[in-house]
Each structure stands twice: as C-alpha cells, then as structure tokens.
Write an enzyme that holds these catalytic residues in place. Sequence first.
Site, short mmCIF file in Angstrom:
data_model
loop_
_atom_site.label_atom_id
_atom_site.label_comp_id
_atom_site.label_asym_id
_atom_site.label_seq_id
_atom_site.Cartn_x
_atom_site.Cartn_y
_atom_site.Cartn_z
N GLY A 7 32.61 59.17 38.58
CA GLY A 7 33.63 58.18 38.21
C GLY A 7 34.71 58.03 39.26
O GLY A 7 34.85 58.85 40.17
N ARG B 122 42.88 56.84 36.89
CA ARG B 122 44.14 57.24 36.24
C ARG B 122 44.86 58.36 37.01
O ARG B 122 46.01 58.65 36.75
CB ARG B 122 43.89 57.67 34.79
CG ARG B 122 43.59 56.50 33.87
CD ARG B 122 42.99 56.95 32.54
NE ARG B 122 41.58 57.30 32.68
CZ ARG B 122 40.82 57.76 31.68
NH1 ARG B 122 41.36 57.93 30.49
NH2 ARG B 122 39.55 58.06 31.89
N ASN C 244 35.83 63.32 20.96
CA ASN C 244 34.73 63.81 21.77
C ASN C 244 35.32 64.56 22.98
O ASN C 244 36.05 63.99 23.77
CB ASN C 244 33.91 62.60 22.22
CG ASN C 244 32.95 62.93 23.34
OD1 ASN C 244 32.53 64.08 23.50
ND2 ASN C 244 32.58 61.90 24.11
N ASN D 62 42.60 63.59 33.08
CA ASN D 62 42.51 62.20 33.53
C ASN D 62 43.71 61.77 34.36
O ASN D 62 43.66 60.75 35.03
CB ASN D 62 42.38 61.27 32.33
CG ASN D 62 41.08 61.51 31.59
OD1 ASN D 62 40.00 61.45 32.19
ND2 ASN D 62 41.17 61.81 30.31
N ARG E 238 51.97 84.22 56.03
CA ARG E 238 51.07 83.08 56.23
C ARG E 238 49.65 83.59 56.49
O ARG E 238 49.44 84.78 56.68
CB ARG E 238 51.61 82.19 57.34
CG ARG E 238 52.89 81.46 56.84
CD ARG E 238 53.58 80.72 57.95
NE ARG E 238 52.65 79.91 58.69
CZ ARG E 238 52.80 79.58 59.98
NH1 ARG E 238 53.86 80.00 60.65
NH2 ARG E 238 51.91 78.84 60.58
N TYR F 84 60.39 86.58 62.87
CA TYR F 84 59.12 85.84 62.90
C TYR F 84 58.12 86.67 63.70
O TYR F 84 58.35 86.98 64.88
CB TYR F 84 59.28 84.45 63.55
CG TYR F 84 57.92 83.81 63.73
CD1 TYR F 84 57.10 83.56 62.62
CD2 TYR F 84 57.42 83.51 64.99
CE1 TYR F 84 55.83 83.03 62.78
CE2 TYR F 84 56.15 82.98 65.16
CZ TYR F 84 55.35 82.74 64.04
OH TYR F 84 54.09 82.23 64.19
N SER G 45 67.78 94.40 67.46
CA SER G 45 67.99 93.10 66.80
C SER G 45 68.10 91.97 67.81
O SER G 45 68.53 92.17 68.95
CB SER G 45 69.29 93.15 66.00
OG SER G 45 69.16 94.12 64.99
C1 UD1 Z 1 35.00 60.37 28.24
C2 UD1 Z 1 34.25 59.95 26.96
C3 UD1 Z 1 35.21 60.11 25.77
C4 UD1 Z 1 35.69 61.56 25.72
C5 UD1 Z 1 36.31 61.99 27.05
C6 UD1 Z 1 36.52 63.51 27.05
C7 UD1 Z 1 32.68 58.19 27.59
C8 UD1 Z 1 32.38 56.75 27.54
N1 UD1 Z 1 33.84 58.55 27.05
O1 UD1 Z 1 36.08 59.47 28.41
O2 UD1 Z 1 34.50 59.80 24.58
O3 UD1 Z 1 36.62 61.68 24.67
O4 UD1 Z 1 35.41 61.71 28.14
O5 UD1 Z 1 37.26 63.91 28.14
O6 UD1 Z 1 31.89 58.97 28.07
N2 UD1 Z 1 31.71 59.46 35.27
C9 UD1 Z 1 30.55 59.20 35.96
N3 UD1 Z 1 30.16 57.91 36.15
C10 UD1 Z 1 30.89 56.87 35.66
C11 UD1 Z 1 32.06 57.13 34.94
C12 UD1 Z 1 32.45 58.44 34.75
O7 UD1 Z 1 29.88 60.13 36.42
O8 UD1 Z 1 30.47 55.73 35.89
C13 UD1 Z 1 32.14 60.85 35.13
C14 UD1 Z 1 33.57 61.05 35.64
O9 UD1 Z 1 33.53 61.43 37.02
C15 UD1 Z 1 34.10 62.16 34.76
C16 UD1 Z 1 33.29 62.00 33.47
O10 UD1 Z 1 32.19 61.18 33.76
O11 UD1 Z 1 33.88 63.43 35.29
C17 UD1 Z 1 34.12 61.36 32.35
O12 UD1 Z 1 34.63 60.14 32.81
P1 UD1 Z 1 36.08 59.64 32.42
O13 UD1 Z 1 36.32 58.34 33.06
O14 UD1 Z 1 37.07 60.71 32.62
O15 UD1 Z 1 35.86 59.41 30.86
P2 UD1 Z 1 36.97 59.41 29.74
O16 UD1 Z 1 37.62 58.09 29.72
O17 UD1 Z 1 37.82 60.60 29.86
MG MG Z 2 38.00 62.03 31.30
#
Ligand code: UD1
Ligand code: MG
Length: 431
Positions: free
Chosen positions: A12, A16, A165, A222, A309, A340, A379
């Site tokens: 994804g 956000r 979920n 998110n 460091r 230092y 020093s």
């Molecule tokens: C998703 C769930 C939601 C749940 C929530 C829990 C769906 C439609 N919704 O929403 O029901 O309550 O997680 O945290 O699944 N990703 C992909 N490909 C995509 C889109 C997303 O691999 O095209 C991956 C993202 O990288 C991420 C995960 O899926 O790791 C969830 O995606 P995200 O956009 O965070 O879904 P939520 O809106 O949080």
């Molecule tokens: Mg999510």
Amino acid sequence: MNKASIIILAAGKGSRMKSIKPKVLHNISGKPMIYHIIKEARKISDDINIVLAHQRDIVSDEILKYFTDITFFEQDDINFPGTGGALRNIHVKHDKILVLNGDMPLITANTLKPFLTIDADIVLSVLHLKNPHGYGRVKIHNNEVKYIIEQKDASDEELMIRHVNAGVYAFRKNVLTSYINKIQNNNAQNEFYLTDIIALAKQDRLTIKPLIVDEKQFMGVNSKEDLASAEIIMQNRIKSKWMTEGVAMQLPDTIYIEDGVQFKGECIIENNCRITGDSIIKNSHIKASCVIENSLVCDSDVGPLAHLRPQSKLTNTHIGNFVEVKKSSLDGVKAGHLSYIGDANVQSGTNIGAGVITCNYDGLKKYQTKIGKNVFIGSDSQLIAPIEIEDDVMIAAGTTLSCKKVPKGSLAISRVKVKFIEHFFYKFFKK
Ligand code: UD1
Ligand code: MG
C-alpha cells in the site's frame, strides 16, 4: 503446530503517514515496522511471503538487510488496488495461510499461534474498541463473522459497531484461492477489499470464526500519531524485558532503548537516557541524560550528559559530563569533563583532563590518535591527529600538540610566556 505459510501485505501507499518513506519502513524502536513482523512470523513459519508494489525496491532492499529467506510477490496495484488485489496470483507452500497487514508492528509469535489451531475455514482477528474509528467494522452473529464493512462504506448504524477487523486472517488455502478473484471493487474507494471475502464465503456457509485480540498487540499503524502510540507499547515491552533480566532503570518512562541493544550482568540506567543500535552495556552505570549509539560499554560509568557515538568501545572507563566519544576505544581511562575523543585508541591508566580535544578532521579526512598507558593530558589540550602519544607521558595544560609523536616518559608543553602590563585595568576603565 500446523504448518502455515504467512503472507504480509506491504504494497500500500500508506498515504495517511504523509511521508515519502514507505509506511512499513517507518521505525519502531530502531527497526522498520515490517522487521518486527517478519521476526515474529519466522518463529512460527518457514514460508514467509511479502507482497510489494509501491516503492517495492526500497522496501525489499531494506528487508533483505535483515532477512534472506523471504519470497516477494508483486501486486498489480494499477488494475487491482487494495488489500484484495494484493493477494491475487500468490502461490505459497502450505495449506494453511496466515495473512498479516504490514502495518501491525506489535504482533508476536505467541499471539499469532491461536489462529492456526482454531478449526474454521477462516479465522478473523477482532478487536473490541471504545473508539473503533478508522478500522473496518465486523458484524458478528452467534460467534460467527457475517461480514466486514469498511468505515468509508459503513451506514450510521454500522459505524456504531465496536468490533473491528485487526488485520490478521487465517485461511484454508483453497478458500483464499477460490474467493480472491471474486472480490469486486464497487465501494467508496474503488478498491478490491480483502475484507469482502468474508461476506462471499459466508454466502456459501463457510465457517468464519472471530478471534478476539488485544489492541496492545494488534493495533494498525496508519498515521504518525499511531506510530508514536505503537512506539510507547514497544518501548514498554523492551524495558520490562530488560528489567526482568536484572537491569535497574530509574524513571523508565523517560528512557528509550532500541530493539538491538543488549545488557549483560548488572546495569543501572538513569532517567532520560537513549541507547540505540546494537549497543552492548555490561556491568555499567549510565547516568542521567546520556545518548549511547551503537557502542560497547563494559565495567564503566558514563555521564551524566555524555554522548557515545557509533563504534565507541569503553572498558573499565569513567566518562563524565559533556564528554563526546566517537569511533574510539578506551580501556581503563578517565575522561571526567568536557572532551571530544574521536578516532582514538586510549590505553589504561590514562587521564584526559577537562577540555581536551582530539582534532581528528582537517576538513577533508579523518585521522587517528593513539594514546598509550599512564598518560596525563592536562586540561584544554588539543591533540592534532594523526598523532601518537607513547606511554608515561605528561601533556601540560593548554598544550597544542602539532607533532606526530610524543616520546615515552616525556613532558610535552607548548606555552606562551605570561606578560604583565601594569595598571592596564585602571587605564582601560578610566578609574
Ligand atoms: C485494513 C482493513 C480494515 C482493518 C485494518 C486493520 C481492508 C480493506 N481494510 O484497513 O478492515 O480494520 O486494515 O488495521 O483490508 N496493502 C497492500 N496493497 C494495497 C493496499 C494495502 O498490500 O493495495 C497493504 C498495506 O501496505 C498495509 C495493509 O495492506 O500493510 C493494510 O492496508 P491499509 O491501507 O493500512 O488498510 P486499512 O485502511 O488500515
Ligand atoms: Mg492500516
């Protein structure tokens, strides 16, 4: 334990997060979110699969720094965007599949195991939250999941549902493969939602069991605010583990310790310390407000307000306030105040006075300073590197050492003779 394949969704955009960095690479306790997930997933599965698309090379390169035994799949996120699109054309080893969202850095192997023991076609992770905002709402009836509705598609009544979920699903392989291509994208975001698989499977009377889980393990990240909340939980875990192992921490809520840090023996960490990277602290006392990055501290005391460091190595050493050490090895040394010490090797019995500086950089290159045993550095001395100070040497206060070597047993002194101009004060201030 039943054998299971794990698929982590990490394709994804993570919009956000408001960041150019891919979401799953944002750090929690010094490691990318996805690192924490893979680390736990590997404890229960020998088949870890990750779905990538957005900035896929950056994400896979980062993952491969830590793990090699991973299979990557690419999502066609143009034609099939969404979590449902992510799972098309996936081929995995085992008949049971655990799907994990890539933005849940707090899950552990122990909290995932129950998903593999429940007998159902699909097991869904469900959180019960006072504030369900942002999550997909889960309709449960007679301990069976009926459907999931995403927040953006939910009616006012559905928005009131507090079961959500969490983003972990256990599937029988044939269930996932036979339903994944039936998911449609007729929703508010025009995406293929994995969550729609629930209602499709329910129509065919498959068994879909909810497994109620804890937000402290299953929260989704998110936004930057979620990232900060997850960080607090991970920090508490890390610190409570080390306190159980015998590390004393004063005001632990003010202390930050990264995932790779290790403590050995008996250690005391005072308030406001930050210890990062692969630092090892053994039988040592770290006083208030120190920053220790990727260093080794053994049988030593550091601080308050000192900065080690990367690649500093201290044994039997005392480091006091406002001392900065970088890429140096100090064995049996005292550096009590305001120094230092960079790119240096300092041997036992040596005392480094207040205000001593290793001048290790000429604007182009870094140079080494070697300081032998039982050296007393007065020093406010400057040691211009490259330089070697042999054993049993005294450096007078205020000396600038612009030589390559100070021979064993000698005194080095560079001073301008003091002049007195009589009555100067009275003339200057006309008194
Ligand atoms: C998703 C769930 C939601 C749940 C929530 C829990 C769906 C439609 N919704 O929403 O029901 O309550 O997680 O945290 O699944 N990703 C992909 N490909 C995509 C889109 C997303 O691999 O095209 C991956 C993202 O990288 C991420 C995960 O899926 O790791 C969830 O995606 P995200 O956009 O965070 O879904 P939520 O809106 O949080
Ligand atoms: Mg999510």
